[in-house]
Design a protein around this motif. Structure first.
Motif, PDB file in Angstrom:
ATOM      1  N   ALA B 325      19.054  33.264  22.213  1.00  0.00           N
ATOM      2  CA  ALA B 325      18.023  33.647  23.183  1.00  0.00           C
ATOM      3  C   ALA B 325      16.942  32.578  23.250  1.00  0.00           C
ATOM      4  N   VAL B 326      16.663  32.155  24.466  1.00  0.00           N
ATOM      5  CA  VAL B 326      15.539  31.247  24.703  1.00  0.00           C
ATOM      6  C   VAL B 326      14.350  32.125  25.106  1.00  0.00           C
ATOM      7  N   VAL B 327      13.332  32.106  24.286  1.00  0.00           N
ATOM      8  CA  VAL B 327      12.157  32.957  24.523  1.00  0.00           C
ATOM      9  C   VAL B 327      10.955  32.033  24.674  1.00  0.00           C
ATOM     10  N   THR B 367      17.221  35.053  31.921  1.00  0.00           N
ATOM     11  CA  THR B 367      17.650  34.879  33.316  1.00  0.00           C
ATOM     12  C   THR B 367      16.742  33.916  34.073  1.00  0.00           C
ATOM     13  N   LYS B 368      15.468  33.839  33.663  1.00  0.00           N
ATOM     14  CA  LYS B 368      14.527  32.990  34.398  1.00  0.00           C
ATOM     15  C   LYS B 368      14.415  31.599  33.789  1.00  0.00           C
ATOM     16  N   PRO B 369      14.260  30.584  34.630  1.00  0.00           N
ATOM     17  CA  PRO B 369      14.022  29.242  34.078  1.00  0.00           C
ATOM     18  C   PRO B 369      12.613  29.125  33.495  1.00  0.00           C
ATOM     19  N   ILE B 370      12.413  28.121  32.673  1.00  0.00           N
ATOM     20  CA  ILE B 370      11.081  27.800  32.142  1.00  0.00           C
ATOM     21  C   ILE B 370      10.673  26.454  32.727  1.00  0.00           C
ATOM     22  N   PHE B 371       9.416  26.374  33.161  1.00  0.00           N
ATOM     23  CA  PHE B 371       8.912  25.140  33.781  1.00  0.00           C
ATOM     24  C   PHE B 371       7.734  24.578  32.980  1.00  0.00           C
ATOM     25  N   HIS B 393      16.876  25.646  31.808  1.00  0.00           N
ATOM     26  CA  HIS B 393      17.625  26.717  32.457  1.00  0.00           C
ATOM     27  C   HIS B 393      19.016  26.732  31.853  1.00  0.00           C
ATOM     28  N   GLY B 394      19.373  27.861  31.253  1.00  0.00           N
ATOM     29  CA  GLY B 394      20.651  27.917  30.553  1.00  0.00           C
ATOM     30  C   GLY B 394      20.649  26.911  29.428  1.00  0.00           C
TER      31      GLY B 394
END
Lengths: 462, 462
Positions: B325-327, B367-371, B393-394
């Motif tokens: 998981a990317v949090v 599900t959401k990208p990080i910017f 993302h992913g």
């Protein structure tokens, strides 16, 4: 003789004959700093450390951007300068330490004095020779003094023989001044002959303890607010600036003595900047590898690419930056011999190349490859931890482990940071260079290798 | 309820209903360290710094290996935790400084208090709320106190309102202890309601000045031989270890008070470790980004990937390492609200994602990208100087400048060190992600950008 005609002469005649005609052979002073990084001098792009003397020396001479030592730590790198051999051939793989530690790493306790050194050759040719400062080619029971390596005089540390007392806690801080004093005394006493001096400094190797006076110029780099701890930048920068000042004093005295025009002064360093994670090197993260990846112990550029400045007014072109020629430690002996008019005996078998023409103004590629081996752990951050073996040939640098793992190919002029691995795109280059590199590796005496050598694993949480 | 049935319940029911059924809503303590690196804790692979309390907390809870803050420096990173918005949307691009400096960088002097914070929402839902320690969301003339952001109580630095005196040169060294004292006092006085506490430490941000007693454990890391200067490693490691000890004291008291099983404790950091080249951060090169490239101010992993440990015995699985998981920071508000049974109002428009299921044991991709955006210079070594924009993302992370220069694509799970640029091999991924990233960038308020932003040039000798 103007520069062009000199270069034509240098190209057309044996240097020995040239110097012979002029009836004056050049003197040599080889200043070798300890753990100073490629990026630690103003003339190499540093915008924080004040090094006006070395910057001026670069303006009066030629600065090389692609100069390499032959190992990323002290003793082996020094061995290469002295012998023209890659140090692993003499089993000098790391720093010379206690007999127990040397044995554990498959190393001798000292460089075999039967190996011909540049000092042996110049001494035999009539030069007065001296070594002042760091030795680190072997000390303790049974180790020869520097005299056995061809030096008429010596006053050293990490050595046997005539040594400095290191009891004063400010000894290191004052040591470059002491070495310059010795050098000037020696020169004054050597007027009848040409001379060759190794002035190998102790600075900026840890432990650094600059005096309050030396630190004044960087006072703003120590935290305020009543914090008692001196800043690492202040400690490191002050040490480099003192080194620079003392070299400035040496150069000024050479001028005053009328020796500047006949004395080649070279400046370099024995390896890249130290890593903060080494015990006692608490300030050393302030040392700069310039734009390069890697620090001391790494085969990436930051560990082995160091400053190299040569000055000989009227003969080495002034204000020149040479970015094409790749020059390296094992070239020192053949290049110096050429300039001194000394024939390198066949049995010396130099593994480097006479690159003196590039010092005198030629810009050319070298013909011989450069090889490196590092068989121990590498302290510090993962991105600096290189494979065990490396070769530089032409524009290419290949790094790999002896088991062919971690194959990394970089186009150094295009990618000096070594971030863009082109191995997949250039299988032929990889195949050719890896064959050369592994063949060289097979020619080396075997010895113990650290389990972590060549690896960049991290203990990930599991 | 055993772990499996709990997870099924958490997956199948609204958390609000779950907690409602149990008639106890969880308390929250959010410990946020300042400038602590991903690699600064034993449980994240550090083999030198002693952090037994946080290592134990990780064993009692879940450790995330892929947790990101939303900016590589303090104020914006904190803004994201508080608001669930990428900080550039509120023009908080760097640290909040003087009005002159803020204006020069196109920044406000404080986070707009009309923006809904996690504290506003929990306060409204009946929680007692407090903020102790570093604030750094705005101070000085006109800046609101933390009370206006939803906190019933506060005692802070870099803030207005109820502040700590910083006159004692050992204030920072003792500050974590003071914050734990405040937290425990607040908890004891809040027994009638659930509570939410931000415990945002001042350590290990520079300037560090640990006490002699704190430094004892690392005495061997300071050079011997009568050298007066404390080692950077000793200064930094002692500071982190004191932080750890005080967190240990907090956790022990929670046990004693019978609150451990109903209090979610989270630990993180506001950005990666500081760079030594920042004035006053002379010891900070001892901070570790783990295996990653980059430090504070860099969009490479070392600047934005930080520790994240969550503990809630019986509900957050113990001894679990979650590497899938990317949090990220903007997930904090929706995740906390979910666990507190608080509906996030539609007008909050969280830009993060409720990832609380992954805290409770689920392993899934977000599900959401990080910017990310960074529009200023980046101090330190070239290899750490990232482009200005980044998206995760992913498995992919793309870094680039707004003018489409320096396009770098990394497969993060395969190449966490970000050394193997796969942009050329994956044009479709680059095309998709760069479109998303530039579209996001266009949605941001415009403002000044440093001339050197996004560049990694070096002043080569010429």
């Amino acid at each position: 003789m103007n520069r062009r005609s000199f270069l034509q002469a240098a190209g057309g005649l044996a240097a020995s004959r040239l110097w012979g005609q002029a009836k004056r052979r050049p003197n040599f002073i080889f200043i070798l700093a300890d753990d100073l990084g490629w990026g630690d001098l103003g003339c190499y792009g540093n915008r924080s450390i004040k090094t006006p003397s070395l910057d001026r020396m670069a303006k009066q001479g030629t600065l090389f951007t692609q100069f390499y030592v032959n190992n990323p730590v002290c003793s082996p790198s020094r061995t290469a300068f002295m012998t023209s051999h890659f140090p692993a051939h003499h089993r000098i793989h790391g720093h010379l330490a206690t007999p127990e530690m040397n044995e554990k790493r498959g190393m001798p306790n000292f460089l075999d004095p039967k190996v011909t050194t540049v000092a042996h050759l110049l001494q035999k040719a009539g030069y007065r020779t001296a070594h002042f400062g760091k030795w680190h080619l072997g000390s303790g029971p049974g180790a020869p003094t520097p005299a056995e390596y061809g030096f008429d005089e010596h006053k050293t540390v990490n050595s046997n023989g005539n040594t400095f007392s290191e009891k004063d806690p400010y000894f290191r801080a004052k040591s470059t001044g002491l070495l310059v004093d010795e050098t000037l005394r020696f020169i004054e006493q050597s007027k009848d002959k040409p001379f060759y001096v190794n002035l190998w400094t102790l600075v900026p190797h840890a432990i650094l303890n600059p005096t309050e006076e030396q630190m004044q110029v960087y006072a703003r780099l120590t935290p305020g607010g009543g914090i008692p701890h001196k800043g690492a930048l202040q400690i490191y920068y002050s040490s480099v600036t003192n080194l620079d000042q003392e070299i400035g004093r040496l150069l000024k005295r050479l001028d005053e003595m009328g020796l500047a025009d006949n004395t080649l002064v070279a400046f370099s360093s024995d390896n890249g900047p130290e890593d903060i994670h080494i015990l006692n090197a608490s300030h050393s993260a302030a040392g700069s590898p310039g734009p390069f990846r890697g620090r001391k112990r790494s085969l990436y550029e930051g560990g082995v690419r160091v400053p190299f400045i040569v000055r000989l007014p009227g003969q080495v072109p002034a204000g020149r930056v040479e970015s094409r020629a790749v020059v390296t430690g094992v070239d020192w002996l053949p290049s110096i011999c050429r300039l001194a008019g000394v024939q390198v005996p066949a049995d010396v078998k130099p593994q480097g190349e006479d690159m003196s023409d590039t010092w005198l103004g030629a810009s050319r590629e070298r013909t011989k490859p450069i090889f490196w081996e590092w068989r121990f752990n590498i302290a510090g951050y993962n991105v600096n931890r290189s494979p065990m073996l490396s070769i530089r040939h032409g524009r290419w640098k290949l790094l790999m482990n002896p088991d062919r793992s971690r194959v990394e190919l970089f186009d150094i002029p295009q990618d000096p940071m070594e971030l863009n691995n082109l191995a997949d795109k250039n299988p032929k280059v990889v195949s050719d260079l890896s064959a050369k590199l592994l063949e060289w590796h097979k020619s080396l005496p075997l010895g113990p290798v650290d389990a972590s050598a060549g690896k960049n694993d991290y203990p990930w949480p599991k």
